[in-house]
Design a protein around this motif. Structure first.
Motif, short mmCIF file in Angstrom:
data_model
loop_
_atom_site.label_atom_id
_atom_site.label_comp_id
_atom_site.label_asym_id
_atom_site.label_seq_id
_atom_site.Cartn_x
_atom_site.Cartn_y
_atom_site.Cartn_z
N ILE A 23 9.42 -8.90 -14.57
CA ILE A 23 9.05 -8.22 -13.34
C ILE A 23 8.43 -9.18 -12.33
CG2 ILE A 23 6.78 -7.51 -14.19
CD1 ILE A 23 9.18 -5.59 -11.80
N HIS A 24 7.69 -10.20 -12.83
CA HIS A 24 7.13 -11.19 -11.92
C HIS A 24 8.24 -12.00 -11.26
CE1 HIS A 24 2.70 -11.33 -13.53
NE2 HIS A 24 3.09 -10.13 -13.10
N GLY A 25 9.22 -12.43 -12.06
CA GLY A 25 10.35 -13.17 -11.50
C GLY A 25 11.15 -12.32 -10.52
N TRP A 26 11.32 -11.02 -10.86
CA TRP A 26 12.08 -10.11 -9.98
C TRP A 26 11.39 -9.97 -8.63
CZ3 TRP A 26 16.69 -7.53 -10.05
CH2 TRP A 26 16.85 -6.51 -9.11
N LEU A 27 10.09 -9.71 -8.64
CA LEU A 27 9.35 -9.52 -7.39
C LEU A 27 9.33 -10.80 -6.56
CD1 LEU A 27 6.32 -7.37 -8.64
CD2 LEU A 27 8.39 -6.59 -7.49
N LYS A 28 9.31 -11.94 -7.24
CA LYS A 28 9.28 -13.22 -6.52
C LYS A 28 10.57 -13.46 -5.75
CE LYS A 28 8.75 -18.20 -7.30
NZ LYS A 28 8.52 -19.25 -8.32
N HIS A 29 11.71 -13.05 -6.32
CA HIS A 29 13.01 -13.36 -5.70
C HIS A 29 13.56 -12.22 -4.84
CE1 HIS A 29 12.95 -16.37 -8.98
NE2 HIS A 29 13.58 -17.12 -8.08
N THR A 30 13.01 -11.00 -4.93
CA THR A 30 13.57 -9.87 -4.18
C THR A 30 12.64 -9.35 -3.10
OG1 THR A 30 12.74 -8.28 -5.83
CG2 THR A 30 14.96 -9.18 -6.15
N GLY A 31 11.47 -9.91 -2.98
CA GLY A 31 10.59 -9.49 -1.89
C GLY A 31 9.66 -8.34 -2.22
N GLY A 32 9.61 -7.88 -3.48
CA GLY A 32 8.60 -6.92 -3.88
C GLY A 32 9.01 -5.48 -3.93
N SER A 33 10.11 -5.14 -4.63
CA SER A 33 10.52 -3.75 -4.80
C SER A 33 10.95 -3.53 -6.23
CB SER A 33 11.66 -3.39 -3.84
OG SER A 33 12.79 -4.18 -4.10
N CYS A 34 10.77 -2.31 -6.72
CA CYS A 34 11.14 -1.95 -8.10
C CYS A 34 12.66 -2.02 -8.25
CB CYS A 34 10.64 -0.55 -8.43
SG CYS A 34 11.11 0.01 -10.10
N PRO A 35 13.19 -2.68 -9.31
CA PRO A 35 14.64 -2.79 -9.47
C PRO A 35 15.31 -1.47 -9.82
CG PRO A 35 13.50 -3.77 -11.34
CD PRO A 35 12.45 -3.46 -10.33
N LEU A 36 14.52 -0.43 -10.20
CA LEU A 36 15.12 0.84 -10.60
C LEU A 36 15.14 1.86 -9.48
CD1 LEU A 36 13.76 1.24 -14.24
CD2 LEU A 36 15.93 0.29 -13.48
N ASP A 37 14.04 1.97 -8.73
CA ASP A 37 14.02 3.00 -7.67
C ASP A 37 13.75 2.43 -6.28
OD1 ASP A 37 11.32 2.36 -7.70
OD2 ASP A 37 10.72 4.22 -8.71
N GLY A 38 13.56 1.08 -6.16
CA GLY A 38 13.38 0.46 -4.86
C GLY A 38 12.01 0.64 -4.25
N GLN A 39 11.05 1.24 -4.99
CA GLN A 39 9.71 1.45 -4.44
C GLN A 39 8.99 0.12 -4.27
OE1 GLN A 39 7.42 4.64 -6.15
NE2 GLN A 39 5.50 3.55 -5.92
N SER A 40 8.25 -0.03 -3.18
CA SER A 40 7.53 -1.27 -2.91
C SER A 40 6.42 -1.48 -3.95
CB SER A 40 6.94 -1.23 -1.51
OG SER A 40 6.19 -2.40 -1.24
N LEU A 41 6.34 -2.70 -4.48
CA LEU A 41 5.34 -3.04 -5.50
C LEU A 41 4.62 -4.31 -5.10
CD1 LEU A 41 7.44 -2.48 -8.77
CD2 LEU A 41 5.79 -0.89 -7.77
N SER A 42 3.32 -4.37 -5.40
CA SER A 42 2.54 -5.60 -5.18
C SER A 42 1.98 -6.05 -6.52
CB SER A 42 1.40 -5.36 -4.19
OG SER A 42 0.39 -4.52 -4.74
N TRP A 43 1.85 -7.37 -6.68
CA TRP A 43 1.36 -7.92 -7.94
C TRP A 43 -0.07 -7.46 -8.25
CZ3 TRP A 43 3.14 -13.64 -8.94
CH2 TRP A 43 4.52 -13.73 -8.74
#
Length: 405
Positions: A56-76
């Protein structure tokens, strides 16, 4: 996001297959949606999904901070929490090693590592570089070794292909030149004067003239035969040259589709005419060329057509296709797919949709035909009336990005 042809059957048999056994299927609660392996350092998001901490850390780093399942914005800092309850549940799970004659009982999270590192798996033998027929003498020790070699030595392989093509051209040119010299030498023999005969002066003048005419006629016939032979040789060389040019163009085209690394720009020319065809004939579809995620990777193509239920919308999907190295790939396909409709003047107006593969669907299993009939994508990607602002010189441009996970 829709699966065009959803499969109602269960995919419960999925697992990592080894020489003597199969790692048991994970409980859905313990599976990371990104890497599809057992959760490691599970993290719970505010939107209710669990991921490996590293994933999830790698995902947020490369996609700009959204959940890969529902697209909701996420912050570390505010939306990720350690899931200690799930961590304890996973640590209590035990499985027996699936390899024959191994009786070790392992923690679930360590099962794959144990099989991969403690039990030797089969590797293909007699591997050689794909470009061995043009002079590459590299001998790989494994498929991964071969893949690394092909990616690093791309320019050297292109140089080998160029050298082979140049050699063939020179051989053809040299052969034509040598044949020309040889034929000229033979022709010159026809005109060599005959040795003077001391008794020629005693022959009647009429007989000498008739003999000269016969000799000239024979030489004309021989010259015509040689000329016809040269015409046939020239036609043969022209056919060989045309064939070489066609092969070279095909090789260049195929190579560009192999080395695009899963990022293909599909330009659809004369789109208004194609749109009229799709409106006139229900079921009309247009496909992109097949492209690869890597030189030895998965092969995909894109498809565009009018929505079958509502023809006011365009459907955009991707299909898996049979590739040259499917037997060495892991199935079903697992990765991230992005479909981008390019705006010709303002990049901010480009439409981008990203989705994760779903291994349980038929669309991501190994194709049994040239193209998998099951597709995956968006049934209502864009309204037909909105496509006009995305046209440039009547061409519609779609960018497809496919990355394995």
């Amino acid at each position: 996001m829709t699966d065009v042809s959803p499969n109602n059957t269960s995919n419960s048999s999925r697992g990592t297959v080894y020489e003597n056994g199969v790692i048991p299927v994970l409980d859905a609660r313990f599976e990371c949606p990104i890497c599809l392996n057992c959760l490691k350092d599970p993290i719970l998001t505010t939107c209710g999904h669990r991921f490996c901490k590293e994933c999830i850390h790698g995902w947020l780093k490369h996609t700009g901070g959204s959940c890969p399942l529902d697209g909701q914005s996420l912050s570390w800092e505010n939306d990720l929490f350690p899931d200690n309850y799930t961590r304890r549940e996973i640590s209590q799970q035990r499985v027996q090693c699936p390899v024959e004659d191994c009786t070790e009982i392992l923690p679930l999270i360590d099962a794959e590592y144990h099989v991969a590192n403690c039990h030797q798996t089969n590797e293909p033998t007699n591997l050689q570089c794909t470009f061995s027929n043009v002079g590459c003498d590299f001998i790989p020790s494994s498929m991964n070794h071969l893949k690394t070699h092909l990616e690093k030595e791309l320019h050297n392989h292109l140089a080998l292909i160029t050298a082979v093509c140049s050699g063939l051209t020179n051989r053809i040119a040299g052969s034509s030149y040598n044949n020309s010299l040889k034929s000229k030498a033979e022709e010159s023999k026809f005109w060599d004067p005959k040795p003077k005969d001391q008794n020629d002066s005693t022959k009647p003048e009429g007989n000498n003239l008739q003999q000269l005419i016969r000799d000239l006629f024979e030489k004309v016939v021989l010259l015509e035969q040689k000329n016809r032979e040269q015409e046939i040789q020239l036609q043969t060389l022209q056919q060989q040259t045309t064939k070489l040019v066609t092969v070279n163009k095909q090789l260049t085209s195929d190579l560009s589709l192999r080395i695009c690394n899963g990022e293909y720009i599909w330009s659809i020319p004369d789109f208004p005419t194609k749109l009229d065809q799709m409106r006139a004939e229900t079921g009309t579809m247009f496909y992109s060329p097949g492209f690869y995620t890597s030189y030895c990777g998965y092969r995909f193509c894109a498809r565009i057509n009018l929505n079958f239920k509502d023809p006011n919308y365009l459907t955009l999907n991707v299909h898996l296709m049979q590739g040259d190295n499917d037997c060495a790939l892991e199935w079903p396909f697992s990765g991230r797919i992005s479909l981008i409709l390019i705006h010709p003047t303002d990049p901010n107006q480009s439409i981008r949709e990203t989705m994760m593969s779903k291994p349980r669907l038929e669309a991501f299993k190994r194709p049994t035909a040239i193209i998998n009939p099951r597709a995956f994508g968006y049934a209502e990607f864009i309204s037909v009336t909105c496509t006009e602002q995305y046209l440039k010189n009547d061409s519609l441009t779609v960018k497809i990005q496919i990355k394995t996970v």
